[in-house]
Write a protein that holds these residues in place. Structure first.
Motif, mmCIF file in Angstrom:
data_model
loop_
_atom_site.group_PDB
_atom_site.id
_atom_site.type_symbol
_atom_site.label_atom_id
_atom_site.label_comp_id
_atom_site.label_asym_id
_atom_site.label_seq_id
_atom_site.Cartn_x
_atom_site.Cartn_y
_atom_site.Cartn_z
ATOM 1 N N MET A 112 0.839 -1.183 0.000
ATOM 2 C CA MET A 112 0.000 0.000 0.000
ATOM 3 C C MET A 112 0.883 1.246 0.000
ATOM 4 O O MET A 112 1.889 1.316 0.707
ATOM 5 N N ALA A 113 0.498 2.236 -0.810
ATOM 6 C CA ALA A 113 1.238 3.500 -0.875
ATOM 7 C C ALA A 113 0.296 4.656 -0.555
ATOM 8 O O ALA A 113 -0.882 4.635 -0.925
ATOM 9 N N TRP A 114 0.830 5.647 0.124
ATOM 10 C CA TRP A 114 0.075 6.864 0.445
ATOM 11 C C TRP A 114 0.305 7.890 -0.659
ATOM 12 O O TRP A 114 1.443 8.207 -1.007
ATOM 13 N N PHE A 115 -0.799 8.413 -1.199
ATOM 14 C CA PHE A 115 -0.717 9.494 -2.185
ATOM 15 C C PHE A 115 -1.501 10.694 -1.708
ATOM 16 O O PHE A 115 -2.654 10.577 -1.285
ATOM 17 N N HIS A 116 -0.871 11.855 -1.785
ATOM 18 C CA HIS A 116 -1.542 13.135 -1.589
ATOM 19 C C HIS A 116 -0.916 14.099 -2.586
ATOM 20 O O HIS A 116 0.316 14.209 -2.648
ATOM 21 N N PRO A 117 -1.710 14.790 -3.391
ATOM 22 C CA PRO A 117 -1.129 15.642 -4.441
ATOM 23 C C PRO A 117 -0.222 16.736 -3.909
ATOM 24 O O PRO A 117 0.669 17.198 -4.619
ATOM 25 N N ASP A 118 -0.430 17.143 -2.654
ATOM 26 C CA ASP A 118 0.379 18.215 -2.076
ATOM 27 C C ASP A 118 1.501 17.680 -1.193
ATOM 28 O O ASP A 118 2.150 18.462 -0.489
ATOM 29 N N GLY A 119 1.711 16.373 -1.201
ATOM 30 C CA GLY A 119 2.788 15.799 -0.408
ATOM 31 C C GLY A 119 2.520 15.750 1.083
ATOM 32 O O GLY A 119 3.457 15.602 1.878
ATOM 33 N N VAL A 120 1.266 15.857 1.495
ATOM 34 C CA VAL A 120 0.915 15.795 2.913
ATOM 35 C C VAL A 120 1.165 14.379 3.432
ATOM 36 O O VAL A 120 0.887 13.390 2.754
ATOM 37 N N ASP A 121 1.703 14.271 4.660
ATOM 38 C CA ASP A 121 1.988 12.971 5.262
ATOM 39 C C ASP A 121 0.700 12.197 5.528
ATOM 40 O O ASP A 121 -0.391 12.797 5.605
ATOM 41 N N PRO A 122 0.795 10.859 5.697
ATOM 42 C CA PRO A 122 -0.408 10.045 5.950
ATOM 43 C C PRO A 122 -1.243 10.592 7.100
ATOM 44 O O PRO A 122 -0.714 10.977 8.147
ATOM 45 N N MET A 123 -2.559 10.590 6.888
ATOM 46 C CA MET A 123 -3.492 11.182 7.839
ATOM 47 C C MET A 123 -4.287 10.140 8.615
ATOM 48 O O MET A 123 -5.026 10.484 9.531
ATOM 49 N N TRP A 124 -4.155 8.871 8.247
ATOM 50 C CA TRP A 124 -4.788 7.786 9.002
ATOM 51 C C TRP A 124 -4.025 6.504 8.702
ATOM 52 O O TRP A 124 -3.183 6.465 7.813
ATOM 53 N N GLU A 125 -4.344 5.452 9.474
ATOM 54 C CA GLU A 125 -3.666 4.172 9.321
ATOM 55 C C GLU A 125 -4.580 3.146 8.657
ATOM 56 O O GLU A 125 -5.814 3.254 8.721
ATOM 57 N N ILE A 126 -3.972 2.159 8.037
ATOM 58 C CA ILE A 126 -4.700 1.013 7.492
ATOM 59 C C ILE A 126 -4.673 -0.092 8.547
ATOM 60 O O ILE A 126 -3.599 -0.442 9.046
ATOM 61 N N PRO A 127 -5.826 -0.655 8.913
ATOM 62 C CA PRO A 127 -5.837 -1.664 9.983
ATOM 63 C C PRO A 127 -5.321 -3.022 9.511
ATOM 64 O O PRO A 127 -5.344 -3.339 8.318
ATOM 65 N N ASP A 128 -4.856 -3.817 10.467
ATOM 66 C CA ASP A 128 -4.573 -5.222 10.200
ATOM 67 C C ASP A 128 -5.902 -5.969 10.131
ATOM 68 O O ASP A 128 -6.823 -5.713 10.921
ATOM 69 N N VAL A 129 -6.006 -6.898 9.186
ATOM 70 C CA VAL A 129 -7.214 -7.716 9.040
ATOM 71 C C VAL A 129 -6.858 -9.123 9.509
ATOM 72 O O VAL A 129 -6.136 -9.852 8.812
ATOM 73 N N PRO A 130 -7.333 -9.535 10.693
ATOM 74 C CA PRO A 130 -6.861 -10.801 11.282
ATOM 75 C C PRO A 130 -7.152 -12.019 10.425
ATOM 76 O O PRO A 130 -6.377 -12.978 10.421
ATOM 77 N N GLU A 131 -8.253 -12.003 9.683
ATOM 78 C CA GLU A 131 -8.597 -13.174 8.869
ATOM 79 C C GLU A 131 -7.541 -13.464 7.804
ATOM 80 O O GLU A 131 -7.355 -14.610 7.394
ATOM 81 N N PHE A 132 -6.850 -12.421 7.339
ATOM 82 C CA PHE A 132 -5.861 -12.622 6.285
ATOM 83 C C PHE A 132 -4.520 -13.117 6.827
ATOM 84 O O PHE A 132 -3.606 -13.405 6.048
ATOM 85 N N ALA A 133 -4.401 -13.217 8.153
ATOM 86 C CA ALA A 133 -3.217 -13.799 8.769
ATOM 87 C C ALA A 133 -3.515 -15.153 9.409
ATOM 88 O O ALA A 133 -2.600 -15.827 9.883
ATOM 89 N N ASP A 134 -4.777 -15.562 9.391
ATOM 90 C CA ASP A 134 -5.210 -16.789 10.059
ATOM 91 C C ASP A 134 -5.445 -17.887 9.030
ATOM 92 O O ASP A 134 -6.569 -18.136 8.590
ATOM 93 N N ARG A 135 -4.356 -18.557 8.630
ATOM 94 C CA ARG A 135 -4.470 -19.601 7.599
ATOM 95 C C ARG A 135 -5.119 -20.870 8.131
ATOM 96 O O ARG A 135 -5.558 -21.721 7.352
ATOM 97 N N ASP A 136 -5.200 -21.045 9.469
ATOM 98 C CA ASP A 136 -5.870 -22.231 10.021
ATOM 99 C C ASP A 136 -7.382 -22.129 9.857
ATOM 100 O O ASP A 136 -8.053 -23.135 9.642
ATOM 101 N N THR A 137 -7.919 -20.923 9.946
ATOM 102 C CA THR A 137 -9.371 -20.729 9.902
ATOM 103 C C THR A 137 -9.841 -20.279 8.526
ATOM 104 O O THR A 137 -10.944 -20.639 8.097
ATOM 105 N N TYR A 138 -9.006 -19.522 7.819
ATOM 106 C CA TYR A 138 -9.413 -18.970 6.520
ATOM 107 C C TYR A 138 -8.475 -19.448 5.415
ATOM 108 O O TYR A 138 -7.296 -19.726 5.639
ATOM 109 N N THR A 139 -9.020 -19.542 4.223
ATOM 110 C CA THR A 139 -8.269 -20.019 3.066
ATOM 111 C C THR A 139 -7.192 -19.022 2.645
ATOM 112 O O THR A 139 -7.220 -17.850 3.036
ATOM 113 N N GLU A 140 -6.260 -19.505 1.838
ATOM 114 C CA GLU A 140 -5.327 -18.592 1.180
ATOM 115 C C GLU A 140 -6.131 -17.597 0.340
ATOM 116 O O GLU A 140 -7.132 -17.966 -0.284
ATOM 117 N N PRO A 141 -5.721 -16.339 0.321
ATOM 118 C CA PRO A 141 -6.497 -15.346 -0.439
ATOM 119 C C PRO A 141 -6.589 -15.679 -1.926
ATOM 120 O O PRO A 141 -5.648 -16.200 -2.525
#
Length: 311
Positions: A114-143
């Protein structure tokens, strides 16, 4: 009415997958109406910069190379660090402090680049959360990934979620979703809806929770036919074209073969619907003041939320 009234928005956007670039590799990209170069330094960190060398304009994504913690231009060998500064001129004892290869913040999260884009070069203004299902290969399939190149602005595509009535006409669904709530909090919105999916064994009741963090990253959790989590990443190529990537993970059952069959069938159905939507997106005009019916979904609430992402 107009075709593309809005500029490229700012936010976090998917620009690839971690496997796209190995240490020492680079690749050319086009997003945000710009030519870009994605590269990974020899320590393994991914970076994204403008692609055209400020010296004499060569495209670093075509013939350039990675040299340690810098990327080198193929034309005269000038090197630039991840922060964009000129780090080396091979035929001079000095660097050029006025030269800068604009950098874009990059994170690797949820199996995405993931890349942050702002036309004026402003620093990131929020965070992207971790999605636990995409790290849980025992419960969820490979993406499972599907991607779409659509000649339409991101907002026209993203607005689709708030427009429940179209499911009956574009997708031929007898039971259209019922939107239960739509709430916003800064860059985040959350929408809850009830859906009824037709199957060979009858209609299955389901529930959908859709959340977005800015215009480029959404999480949709679907419960019903099979528990499914999708990451929707809509990256503007220009102000009137988009690269939509959908990344799906489904809950495993005891029968691995059946899990895969149901997953593939369900993902193919959702991908087919996106194709049906794209046929509308690519030919519609933007109506700034739509003549809405009293039972249309929260379209204007969505637009009010979306308006904050234009500099």
């Amino acid at each position: 009415m107009t075709d593309a009234p809005l500029p490229v928005p700012f936010g976090w956007f998917q620009v690839g997958f971690p496997s796209d670039v190995s240490p020492g590799d680079l690749m050319a990209l086009q997003y945000f109406g710009r030519h870009l170069v994605l590269w990974r330094d020899e320590h393994g960190y991914a970076h994204l910069n403008d692609a055209h060398c400020p010296h004499l304009g060569a495209h670093i994504g075509f013939g350039g190379s990675v040299a340690g913690d810098s990327v080198a231009c193929p034309f005269h060998g000038w090197r630039f660090g991840a922060d964009g500064s000129n780090t080396h001129i091979p035929y001079s004892g000095r660097t050029n402090r006025s030269c800068n290869l604009r950098p874009y913040p990059v994170i690797e999260r949820n199996g995405l680049l993931m890349a942050w884009f702002h036309p004026d070069g402003v620093d990131p203004m929020w965070e992207i959360p971790d999605v636990p299902e995409f790290a849980d290969r025992d419960t969820y399939t490979e993406p499972v990934q599907r991607d779409f190149h659509v000649s339409a602005p991101w907002q026209e595509m993203a607005e689709n979620g708030a427009d429940s009535a179209h499911f009956g006409f574009v997708h031929g669904q007898e039971h259209v979703p019922e939107i239960d709530s739509f709430e916003t909090d800064g860059a985040h919105y959350r929408m809850e809806s009830t859906q009824r999916w037709p199957t060979a064994n009858g209609v299955v009741d389901g529930h959908v929770t859709a959340e977005s963090w800015g215009p480029g990253f959404s999480i949709v959790r679907m419960v019903g036919i099979i528990d499914t989590v999708s990451l929707g990443c809509n990256t503007p190529v220009t102000d009137s074209s988009s690269h939509l990537r959908m990344n799906f993970a489904t809950r495993r059952s005891d029968d691995e073969a059946m899990t895969r069959l149901v997953t593939d069938t369900f993902v193919d159905l959702l991908a087919e619907q996106i194709g049906e939507d794209a046929n509308v997106w690519e030919h519609k005009a933007y109506v700034e003041r739509p003549a809405l019916a009293d039972t249309d979904g929260p379209i204007m609430q969505f637009r009010a939320w979306a308006s904050q992402f234009y500099a």
